[in-house]
Design a protein around this motif. Structure first.
Motif, PDB file in Angstrom:
ATOM      1  N   ALA A  89      -4.869   3.737  -1.644  1.00  0.00           N
ATOM      2  CA  ALA A  89      -5.723   2.553  -1.632  1.00  0.00           C
ATOM      3  C   ALA A  89      -4.845   1.345  -1.360  1.00  0.00           C
ATOM      4  CB  ALA A  89      -6.443   2.403  -2.968  1.00  0.00           C
ATOM      5  N   LEU A  90      -5.210   0.544  -0.360  1.00  0.00           N
ATOM      6  CA  LEU A  90      -4.319  -0.549   0.019  1.00  0.00           C
ATOM      7  C   LEU A  90      -4.915  -1.928  -0.126  1.00  0.00           C
ATOM      8  CD1 LEU A  90      -3.911  -0.783   3.911  1.00  0.00           C
ATOM      9  CD2 LEU A  90      -5.840   0.329   2.783  1.00  0.00           C
ATOM     10  N   GLN A  91      -6.216  -2.052  -0.261  1.00  0.00           N
ATOM     11  CA  GLN A  91      -6.781  -3.379  -0.503  1.00  0.00           C
ATOM     12  C   GLN A  91      -8.150  -3.242  -1.154  1.00  0.00           C
ATOM     13  OE1 GLN A  91      -7.790  -5.852   2.832  1.00  0.00           O
ATOM     14  NE2 GLN A  91      -9.485  -4.578   3.454  1.00  0.00           N
ATOM     15  N   SER A  92      -8.554  -4.284  -1.853  1.00  0.00           N
ATOM     16  CA  SER A  92      -9.869  -4.324  -2.472  1.00  0.00           C
ATOM     17  C   SER A  92     -10.360  -5.767  -2.481  1.00  0.00           C
ATOM     18  CB  SER A  92      -9.817  -3.778  -3.902  1.00  0.00           C
ATOM     19  OG  SER A  92      -8.827  -4.459  -4.662  1.00  0.00           O
ATOM     20  N   MET A  93     -11.668  -5.926  -2.451  1.00  0.00           N
ATOM     21  CA  MET A  93     -12.261  -7.259  -2.367  1.00  0.00           C
ATOM     22  C   MET A  93     -13.618  -7.278  -3.057  1.00  0.00           C
ATOM     23  SD  MET A  93     -11.659  -8.025   1.705  1.00  0.00           S
ATOM     24  CE  MET A  93     -12.356  -6.436   2.213  1.00  0.00           C
ATOM     25  N   VAL A  94     -13.950  -8.414  -3.622  1.00  0.00           N
ATOM     26  CA  VAL A  94     -15.333  -8.735  -3.937  1.00  0.00           C
ATOM     27  C   VAL A  94     -15.784  -9.747  -2.896  1.00  0.00           C
ATOM     28  CG1 VAL A  94     -16.897  -9.903  -5.527  1.00  0.00           C
ATOM     29  CG2 VAL A  94     -15.269  -8.229  -6.393  1.00  0.00           C
ATOM     30  N   ILE A  95     -16.779  -9.382  -2.119  1.00  0.00           N
ATOM     31  CA  ILE A  95     -17.330 -10.267  -1.099  1.00  0.00           C
ATOM     32  C   ILE A  95     -18.611 -10.864  -1.679  1.00  0.00           C
ATOM     33  CG2 ILE A  95     -18.158 -10.442   1.262  1.00  0.00           C
ATOM     34  CD1 ILE A  95     -16.520  -7.867   1.833  1.00  0.00           C
TER      35      ILE A  95
ATOM     36  N   LYS B 184       4.265  -4.319  11.036  1.00  0.00           N
ATOM     37  CA  LYS B 184       3.471  -5.279  11.788  1.00  0.00           C
ATOM     38  C   LYS B 184       2.175  -5.653  11.076  1.00  0.00           C
ATOM     39  CE  LYS B 184       4.885  -4.088  16.530  1.00  0.00           C
ATOM     40  NZ  LYS B 184       4.352  -3.645  17.850  1.00  0.00           N
ATOM     41  N   ASN B 185       1.670  -4.766  10.249  1.00  0.00           N
ATOM     42  CA  ASN B 185       0.391  -5.015   9.598  1.00  0.00           C
ATOM     43  C   ASN B 185       0.447  -6.246   8.707  1.00  0.00           C
ATOM     44  OD1 ASN B 185      -1.407  -2.892  10.493  1.00  0.00           O
ATOM     45  ND2 ASN B 185      -0.072  -1.467   9.414  1.00  0.00           N
ATOM     46  N   TRP B 186      -0.667  -6.970   8.655  1.00  0.00           N
ATOM     47  CA  TRP B 186      -0.704  -8.221   7.889  1.00  0.00           C
ATOM     48  C   TRP B 186      -0.493  -7.968   6.405  1.00  0.00           C
ATOM     49  CZ3 TRP B 186      -3.894  -9.495   3.862  1.00  0.00           C
ATOM     50  CH2 TRP B 186      -5.004  -8.655   3.637  1.00  0.00           C
ATOM     51  N   LEU B 187      -1.025  -6.888   5.885  1.00  0.00           N
ATOM     52  CA  LEU B 187      -0.930  -6.587   4.455  1.00  0.00           C
ATOM     53  C   LEU B 187       0.215  -5.606   4.244  1.00  0.00           C
ATOM     54  CD1 LEU B 187      -3.863  -5.915   2.041  1.00  0.00           C
ATOM     55  CD2 LEU B 187      -1.867  -4.425   2.020  1.00  0.00           C
ATOM     56  N   GLN B 188       1.148  -5.978   3.368  1.00  0.00           N
ATOM     57  CA  GLN B 188       2.314  -5.149   3.147  1.00  0.00           C
ATOM     58  C   GLN B 188       2.477  -4.792   1.671  1.00  0.00           C
ATOM     59  OE1 GLN B 188       4.531  -3.837   5.422  1.00  0.00           O
ATOM     60  NE2 GLN B 188       3.068  -4.598   6.956  1.00  0.00           N
ATOM     61  N   PRO B 189       2.829  -3.547   1.389  1.00  0.00           N
ATOM     62  CA  PRO B 189       3.139  -3.183  -0.002  1.00  0.00           C
ATOM     63  C   PRO B 189       4.447  -3.846  -0.424  1.00  0.00           C
ATOM     64  CG  PRO B 189       3.738  -1.400   1.471  1.00  0.00           C
ATOM     65  CD  PRO B 189       3.062  -2.441   2.326  1.00  0.00           C
ATOM     66  N   THR B 190       4.663  -3.914  -1.719  1.00  0.00           N
ATOM     67  CA  THR B 190       5.921  -4.438  -2.240  1.00  0.00           C
ATOM     68  C   THR B 190       6.583  -3.365  -3.099  1.00  0.00           C
ATOM     69  OG1 THR B 190       4.909  -5.337  -4.254  1.00  0.00           O
ATOM     70  CG2 THR B 190       4.940  -6.760  -2.289  1.00  0.00           C
ATOM     71  N   LYS B 191       7.851  -3.574  -3.402  1.00  0.00           N
ATOM     72  CA  LYS B 191       8.547  -2.622  -4.272  1.00  0.00           C
ATOM     73  C   LYS B 191       7.882  -2.550  -5.635  1.00  0.00           C
ATOM     74  CE  LYS B 191      13.112  -2.939  -2.090  1.00  0.00           C
ATOM     75  NZ  LYS B 191      14.552  -3.278  -2.295  1.00  0.00           N
ATOM     76  N   ALA B 192       7.438  -3.699  -6.114  1.00  0.00           N
ATOM     77  CA  ALA B 192       6.791  -3.739  -7.425  1.00  0.00           C
ATOM     78  C   ALA B 192       5.384  -3.163  -7.389  1.00  0.00           C
ATOM     79  CB  ALA B 192       6.759  -5.176  -7.943  1.00  0.00           C
ATOM     80  N   MET B 193       4.743  -3.222  -6.229  1.00  0.00           N
ATOM     81  CA  MET B 193       3.371  -2.734  -6.116  1.00  0.00           C
ATOM     82  C   MET B 193       3.173  -1.969  -4.810  1.00  0.00           C
ATOM     83  SD  MET B 193      -0.218  -4.835  -6.519  1.00  0.00           S
ATOM     84  CE  MET B 193       0.291  -5.477  -8.116  1.00  0.00           C
ATOM     85  N   PRO B 194       3.666  -0.744  -4.752  1.00  0.00           N
ATOM     86  CA  PRO B 194       3.381   0.094  -3.579  1.00  0.00           C
ATOM     87  C   PRO B 194       1.902   0.493  -3.587  1.00  0.00           C
ATOM     88  CG  PRO B 194       4.468   1.384  -5.280  1.00  0.00           C
ATOM     89  CD  PRO B 194       4.465  -0.039  -5.771  1.00  0.00           C
ATOM     90  N   PHE B 195       1.407   0.971  -2.454  1.00  0.00           N
ATOM     91  CA  PHE B 195       0.022   1.424  -2.386  1.00  0.00           C
ATOM     92  C   PHE B 195      -0.171   2.627  -3.320  1.00  0.00           C
ATOM     93  CE2 PHE B 195       0.073  -0.065   2.311  1.00  0.00           C
ATOM     94  CZ  PHE B 195      -0.165  -1.373   1.908  1.00  0.00           C
ATOM     95  N   SER B 196      -1.225   2.609  -4.093  1.00  0.00           N
ATOM     96  CA  SER B 196      -1.464   3.659  -5.090  1.00  0.00           C
ATOM     97  C   SER B 196      -2.118   4.878  -4.456  1.00  0.00           C
ATOM     98  CB  SER B 196      -2.360   3.130  -6.212  1.00  0.00           C
ATOM     99  OG  SER B 196      -1.659   2.230  -7.020  1.00  0.00           O
ATOM    100  N   ARG B 197      -1.626   6.047  -4.805  1.00  0.00           N
ATOM    101  CA  ARG B 197      -2.214   7.294  -4.332  1.00  0.00           C
ATOM    102  C   ARG B 197      -3.528   7.552  -5.051  1.00  0.00           C
ATOM    103  NH1 ARG B 197       2.715   8.159  -2.148  1.00  0.00           N
ATOM    104  NH2 ARG B 197       2.678   9.647  -0.416  1.00  0.00           N
ATOM    105  N   VAL B 198      -4.538   7.860  -4.292  1.00  0.00           N
ATOM    106  CA  VAL B 198      -5.884   8.016  -4.831  1.00  0.00           C
ATOM    107  C   VAL B 198      -6.040   9.306  -5.617  1.00  0.00           C
ATOM    108  CG1 VAL B 198      -8.326   8.228  -4.210  1.00  0.00           C
ATOM    109  CG2 VAL B 198      -6.860   6.588  -2.999  1.00  0.00           C
ATOM    110  N   LEU B 199      -5.387  10.352  -5.152  1.00  0.00           N
ATOM    111  CA  LEU B 199      -5.577  11.673  -5.784  1.00  0.00           C
ATOM    112  C   LEU B 199      -4.454  12.017  -6.754  1.00  0.00           C
ATOM    113  CD1 LEU B 199      -6.862  13.702  -2.697  1.00  0.00           C
ATOM    114  CD2 LEU B 199      -8.179  12.565  -4.505  1.00  0.00           C
ATOM    115  N   ALA B 200      -3.641  11.047  -7.112  1.00  0.00           N
ATOM    116  CA  ALA B 200      -2.525  11.297  -8.048  1.00  0.00           C
ATOM    117  C   ALA B 200      -3.070  11.602  -9.436  1.00  0.00           C
ATOM    118  CB  ALA B 200      -1.627  10.082  -8.107  1.00  0.00           C
TER     119      ALA B 200
END
Length: 268
Positions: free
Chosen positions: A110-116, A252-268
Protein backbone atom coordinates in the motif's frame (compact mmCIF):
# COMPACT_ATOMS: atom_id res chain seq x y z
CA UNK A 1 -21.61 0.59 8.92
CA UNK A 2 -20.00 1.20 12.31
CA UNK A 3 -16.60 1.35 10.61
CA UNK A 4 -17.87 3.75 7.94
CA UNK A 5 -19.38 6.00 10.61
CA UNK A 6 -16.10 5.95 12.52
CA UNK A 7 -14.07 6.79 9.39
CA UNK A 8 -16.36 9.69 8.53
CA UNK A 9 -16.20 10.99 12.10
CA UNK A 10 -12.41 10.73 12.15
CA UNK A 11 -12.15 12.51 8.80
CA UNK A 12 -14.17 15.42 10.12
CA UNK A 13 -12.03 15.53 13.27
CA UNK A 14 -8.90 15.82 11.14
CA UNK A 15 -10.47 18.66 9.18
CA UNK A 16 -11.45 20.45 12.37
CA UNK A 17 -8.02 20.03 13.98
CA UNK A 18 -5.62 21.01 11.20
CA UNK A 19 -3.98 24.43 11.48
CA UNK A 20 -4.72 26.72 8.55
CA UNK A 21 -2.45 29.47 9.92
CA UNK A 22 0.77 27.67 8.96
CA UNK A 23 -0.66 25.99 5.86
CA UNK A 24 0.95 26.91 2.51
CA UNK A 25 -2.54 27.07 0.94
CA UNK A 26 -1.65 24.35 -1.55
CA UNK A 27 -4.57 23.71 -3.87
CA UNK A 28 -5.17 20.33 -5.46
CA UNK A 29 -5.02 20.90 -9.22
CA UNK A 30 -5.12 18.14 -11.81
CA UNK A 31 -4.43 19.71 -15.22
CA UNK A 32 -1.59 18.46 -17.41
CA UNK A 33 0.01 21.90 -17.32
CA UNK A 34 -0.74 22.92 -13.73
CA UNK A 35 -0.86 19.73 -11.66
CA UNK A 36 -0.04 20.26 -8.01
CA UNK A 37 3.67 19.71 -7.41
CA UNK A 38 5.00 21.92 -4.63
CA UNK A 39 7.10 20.68 -1.72
CA UNK A 40 4.03 20.33 0.52
CA UNK A 41 2.62 17.83 -2.00
CA UNK A 42 5.88 16.04 -2.86
CA UNK A 43 6.74 15.37 0.79
CA UNK A 44 3.27 14.17 1.79
CA UNK A 45 3.93 10.45 1.32
CA UNK A 46 4.78 9.93 4.99
CA UNK A 47 2.47 12.60 6.43
CA UNK A 48 -1.18 13.55 6.79
CA UNK A 49 -1.68 16.75 4.82
CA UNK A 50 -4.57 18.83 3.59
CA UNK A 51 -5.05 20.03 0.00
CA UNK A 52 -7.51 22.80 -0.75
CA UNK A 53 -10.20 23.09 -3.40
CA UNK A 54 -9.33 25.41 -6.26
CA UNK A 55 -12.42 27.51 -5.60
CA UNK A 56 -11.77 27.78 -1.85
CA UNK A 57 -9.46 30.79 -2.26
CA UNK A 58 -10.22 34.21 -3.66
CA UNK A 59 -7.93 36.28 -5.89
CA UNK A 60 -6.04 37.52 -2.82
CA UNK A 61 -5.40 34.00 -1.54
CA UNK A 62 -7.94 34.25 1.27
CA UNK A 63 -10.30 31.43 2.18
CA UNK A 64 -13.83 31.91 0.90
CA UNK A 65 -15.29 29.50 3.45
CA UNK A 66 -14.43 27.79 6.77
CA UNK A 67 -11.30 25.63 6.53
CA UNK A 68 -13.29 22.44 7.18
CA UNK A 69 -15.25 23.12 4.00
CA UNK A 70 -12.26 24.25 1.94
CA UNK A 71 -10.32 20.97 1.74
CA UNK A 72 -10.35 18.84 -1.40
CA UNK A 73 -8.58 15.85 0.14
CA UNK A 74 -6.51 14.60 3.06
CA UNK A 75 -3.44 12.51 2.18
CA UNK A 76 -1.29 10.59 1.70
CA UNK A 77 -0.23 8.45 4.69
CA UNK A 78 -3.50 8.08 6.56
CA UNK A 79 -3.12 4.30 6.38
CA UNK A 80 0.28 4.51 8.07
CA UNK A 81 -0.19 7.24 10.66
CA UNK A 82 -3.81 7.12 11.81
CA UNK A 83 -4.72 4.00 13.83
CA UNK A 84 -8.27 3.78 12.49
CA UNK A 85 -7.25 4.06 8.84
CA UNK A 86 -4.35 1.65 9.49
CA UNK A 87 -6.77 -0.93 10.86
CA UNK A 88 -9.17 -0.62 7.92
CA UNK A 89 -6.39 -0.78 5.34
CA UNK A 90 -3.64 -3.04 6.66
CA UNK A 91 -5.28 -5.13 9.39
CA UNK A 92 -8.52 -5.84 7.56
CA UNK A 93 -8.77 -9.59 7.02
CA UNK A 94 -11.57 -9.20 4.48
CA UNK A 95 -9.34 -6.93 2.38
CA UNK A 96 -6.45 -9.37 2.68
CA UNK A 97 -8.64 -12.27 1.56
CA UNK A 98 -10.01 -10.24 -1.34
CA UNK A 99 -6.45 -9.45 -2.47
CA UNK A 100 -5.59 -13.16 -2.37
CA UNK A 101 -8.75 -14.09 -4.28
CA UNK A 102 -8.20 -11.48 -6.98
CA UNK A 103 -4.67 -12.73 -7.76
CA UNK A 104 -3.98 -9.32 -9.24
CA UNK A 105 -0.76 -9.04 -7.22
CA UNK A 106 1.69 -11.52 -5.81
CA UNK A 107 3.11 -9.34 -3.03
CA UNK A 108 1.29 -5.98 -2.97
CA UNK A 109 2.24 -2.91 -0.98
CA UNK A 110 0.00 0.00 0.00
CA UNK A 111 1.59 3.27 -1.06
CA UNK A 112 -0.96 6.03 -0.58
CA UNK A 113 -4.31 6.75 1.02
CA UNK A 114 -6.70 9.69 0.90
CA UNK A 115 -9.99 10.99 2.17
CA UNK A 116 -11.57 12.84 -0.74
CA UNK A 117 -14.19 15.23 0.61
CA UNK A 118 -15.82 16.53 -2.60
CA UNK A 119 -17.09 19.62 -0.79
CA UNK A 120 -20.59 20.91 -1.40
CA UNK A 121 -20.90 23.61 -4.07
CA UNK A 122 -17.16 23.63 -4.94
CA UNK A 123 -16.01 19.99 -4.98
CA UNK A 124 -13.72 19.97 -7.99
CA UNK A 125 -14.21 18.06 -11.22
CA UNK A 126 -11.73 15.23 -11.75
CA UNK A 127 -11.10 14.76 -15.48
CA UNK A 128 -10.71 11.47 -17.31
CA UNK A 129 -7.64 9.59 -16.10
CA UNK A 130 -6.29 6.22 -15.04
CA UNK A 131 -4.43 5.59 -11.80
CA UNK A 132 -1.39 3.82 -13.25
CA UNK A 133 -0.38 7.12 -14.86
CA UNK A 134 0.07 8.60 -11.37
CA UNK A 135 1.28 5.47 -9.53
CA UNK A 136 3.44 4.04 -12.29
CA UNK A 137 5.16 0.69 -12.12
CA UNK A 138 6.81 -1.39 -14.83
CA UNK A 139 4.71 -3.32 -15.68
CA UNK A 140 1.65 -1.29 -14.55
CA UNK A 141 0.12 -2.76 -11.40
CA UNK A 142 -1.92 -0.09 -9.58
CA UNK A 143 -5.21 -1.11 -8.02
CA UNK A 144 -7.49 1.30 -6.15
CA UNK A 145 -9.81 0.50 -3.25
CA UNK A 146 -12.50 3.20 -3.04
CA UNK A 147 -14.91 3.22 -0.09
CA UNK A 148 -17.70 5.83 -0.02
CA UNK A 149 -18.31 7.23 3.46
CA UNK A 150 -21.43 9.05 2.26
CA UNK A 151 -23.98 8.37 -0.43
CA UNK A 152 -22.57 9.08 -3.90
CA UNK A 153 -25.04 10.36 -6.47
CA UNK A 154 -25.12 12.05 -9.85
CA UNK A 155 -25.68 15.33 -8.03
CA UNK A 156 -22.70 15.23 -5.65
CA UNK A 157 -20.03 13.81 -7.96
CA UNK A 158 -20.22 10.01 -8.04
CA UNK A 159 -17.53 8.28 -10.09
CA UNK A 160 -18.06 7.38 -13.74
CA UNK A 161 -16.16 4.67 -15.62
CA UNK A 162 -15.53 3.86 -19.27
CA UNK A 163 -16.31 0.12 -19.50
CA UNK A 164 -13.57 -2.05 -20.99
CA UNK A 165 -11.03 0.76 -21.14
CA UNK A 166 -8.64 -1.15 -18.87
CA UNK A 167 -8.28 -3.70 -21.68
CA UNK A 168 -7.83 -1.30 -24.58
CA UNK A 169 -6.19 1.86 -23.23
CA UNK A 170 -2.41 1.61 -22.73
CA UNK A 171 -0.54 3.72 -20.20
CA UNK A 172 0.93 6.39 -22.49
CA UNK A 173 2.39 8.78 -19.91
CA UNK A 174 3.50 8.86 -16.30
CA UNK A 175 3.36 11.56 -13.63
CA UNK A 176 6.91 12.30 -12.43
CA UNK A 177 9.10 14.61 -10.37
CA UNK A 178 10.80 16.99 -12.76
CA UNK A 179 14.60 17.44 -12.49
CA UNK A 180 14.00 21.19 -12.35
CA UNK A 181 11.49 20.86 -9.51
CA UNK A 182 7.77 20.34 -9.39
CA UNK A 183 5.87 17.70 -11.33
CA UNK A 184 4.97 16.93 -14.92
CA UNK A 185 4.21 14.14 -17.34
CA UNK A 186 6.67 11.94 -19.20
CA UNK A 187 5.50 10.27 -22.39
CA UNK A 188 5.83 6.49 -22.60
CA UNK A 189 6.23 4.31 -25.69
CA UNK A 190 3.05 2.51 -26.67
CA UNK A 191 3.59 -1.26 -26.98
CA UNK A 192 3.42 -2.35 -30.62
CA UNK A 193 1.04 -5.20 -29.76
CA UNK A 194 -1.49 -2.88 -28.08
CA UNK A 195 -4.96 -2.29 -29.43
CA UNK A 196 -5.96 1.16 -30.60
CA UNK A 197 -6.45 3.29 -27.46
CA UNK A 198 -10.09 3.64 -26.48
CA UNK A 199 -10.62 7.19 -25.26
CA UNK A 200 -14.19 7.67 -26.42
CA UNK A 201 -17.40 5.96 -25.48
CA UNK A 202 -20.23 6.22 -23.03
CA UNK A 203 -19.24 6.55 -19.40
CA UNK A 204 -21.28 4.68 -16.80
CA UNK A 205 -22.14 6.49 -13.57
CA UNK A 206 -21.72 4.34 -10.46
CA UNK A 207 -23.88 5.60 -7.60
CA UNK A 208 -22.81 4.10 -4.27
CA UNK A 209 -24.01 3.67 -0.73
CA UNK A 210 -21.79 4.26 2.31
CA UNK A 211 -19.63 1.19 2.94
CA UNK A 212 -19.65 -0.09 -0.63
CA UNK A 213 -16.28 -1.09 -2.07
CA UNK A 214 -15.32 -0.01 -5.59
CA UNK A 215 -12.24 -1.68 -7.05
CA UNK A 216 -10.49 0.48 -9.66
CA UNK A 217 -8.11 -1.20 -12.09
CA UNK A 218 -5.07 0.97 -12.68
CA UNK A 219 -5.73 1.23 -16.41
CA UNK A 220 -9.47 1.91 -16.37
CA UNK A 221 -10.52 5.41 -17.39
CA UNK A 222 -12.69 7.16 -14.83
CA UNK A 223 -13.73 10.65 -13.79
CA UNK A 224 -16.13 12.61 -11.61
CA UNK A 225 -18.07 15.82 -12.11
CA UNK A 226 -17.95 18.92 -9.96
CA UNK A 227 -20.14 18.78 -6.86
CA UNK A 228 -22.62 21.63 -7.14
CA UNK A 229 -25.06 20.06 -4.68
CA UNK A 230 -25.58 21.01 -1.01
CA UNK A 231 -24.19 17.62 0.12
CA UNK A 232 -20.58 16.48 0.51
CA UNK A 233 -19.26 13.23 -0.95
CA UNK A 234 -16.65 11.88 1.46
CA UNK A 235 -14.80 8.76 0.34
CA UNK A 236 -11.75 6.88 1.61
CA UNK A 237 -9.42 5.44 -1.01
CA UNK A 238 -6.09 3.66 -0.93
CA UNK A 239 -3.92 2.12 -3.63
CA UNK A 240 -1.80 -0.97 -3.98
CA UNK A 241 1.01 -1.77 -6.38
CA UNK A 242 3.13 -4.85 -6.97
CA UNK A 243 6.44 -4.93 -5.11
CA UNK A 244 9.89 -5.90 -6.48
CA UNK A 245 10.95 -8.13 -8.12
CA UNK A 246 7.52 -8.47 -9.71
CA UNK A 247 7.36 -4.78 -10.73
CA UNK A 248 9.65 -1.76 -10.64
CA UNK A 249 8.76 1.47 -8.84
CA UNK A 250 11.49 4.02 -9.44
CA UNK A 251 12.76 7.37 -8.21
CA UNK A 252 10.95 9.30 -10.94
CA UNK A 253 7.58 8.79 -9.27
CA UNK A 254 6.21 11.78 -7.38
CA UNK A 255 5.51 9.76 -4.23
CA UNK A 256 8.55 8.17 -2.64
CA UNK A 257 8.93 5.85 0.35
CA UNK A 258 11.34 6.82 3.10
CA UNK A 259 13.67 4.77 5.27
CA UNK A 260 11.46 5.52 8.24
CA UNK A 261 8.28 4.69 6.34
CA UNK A 262 8.69 2.18 3.52
CA UNK A 263 5.56 1.01 1.71
CA UNK A 264 3.73 -1.52 3.89
CA UNK A 265 3.14 -5.04 2.62
CA UNK A 266 -0.55 -5.80 2.49
CA UNK A 267 -0.34 -9.54 3.05
CA UNK A 268 2.34 -9.44 5.76
Amino acid sequence: MDTVTALLKRSKELLADFNIDDHPLTKFTTGDDDHVGDDYFLTSGDKIRFFLEQDALDQDGKLTRPKEKAVNKIGHALHELDPLFWKVTLENQRIKQLVRDLRFHRDPVALQSMVITKQQQIGGEVPEHNDSTFLYTDPPSALGFWIPLEKCTAENGALSFLPGSHLTTPITKRFVRLPTGGTGFEQLPVPSNNHTPLSTGEYVLECCEPGDLVLIHGSVLHKSEKNLSPKTRFAYTFHMIESPPHATYDEKNWLQPTKAMPFSRVLA
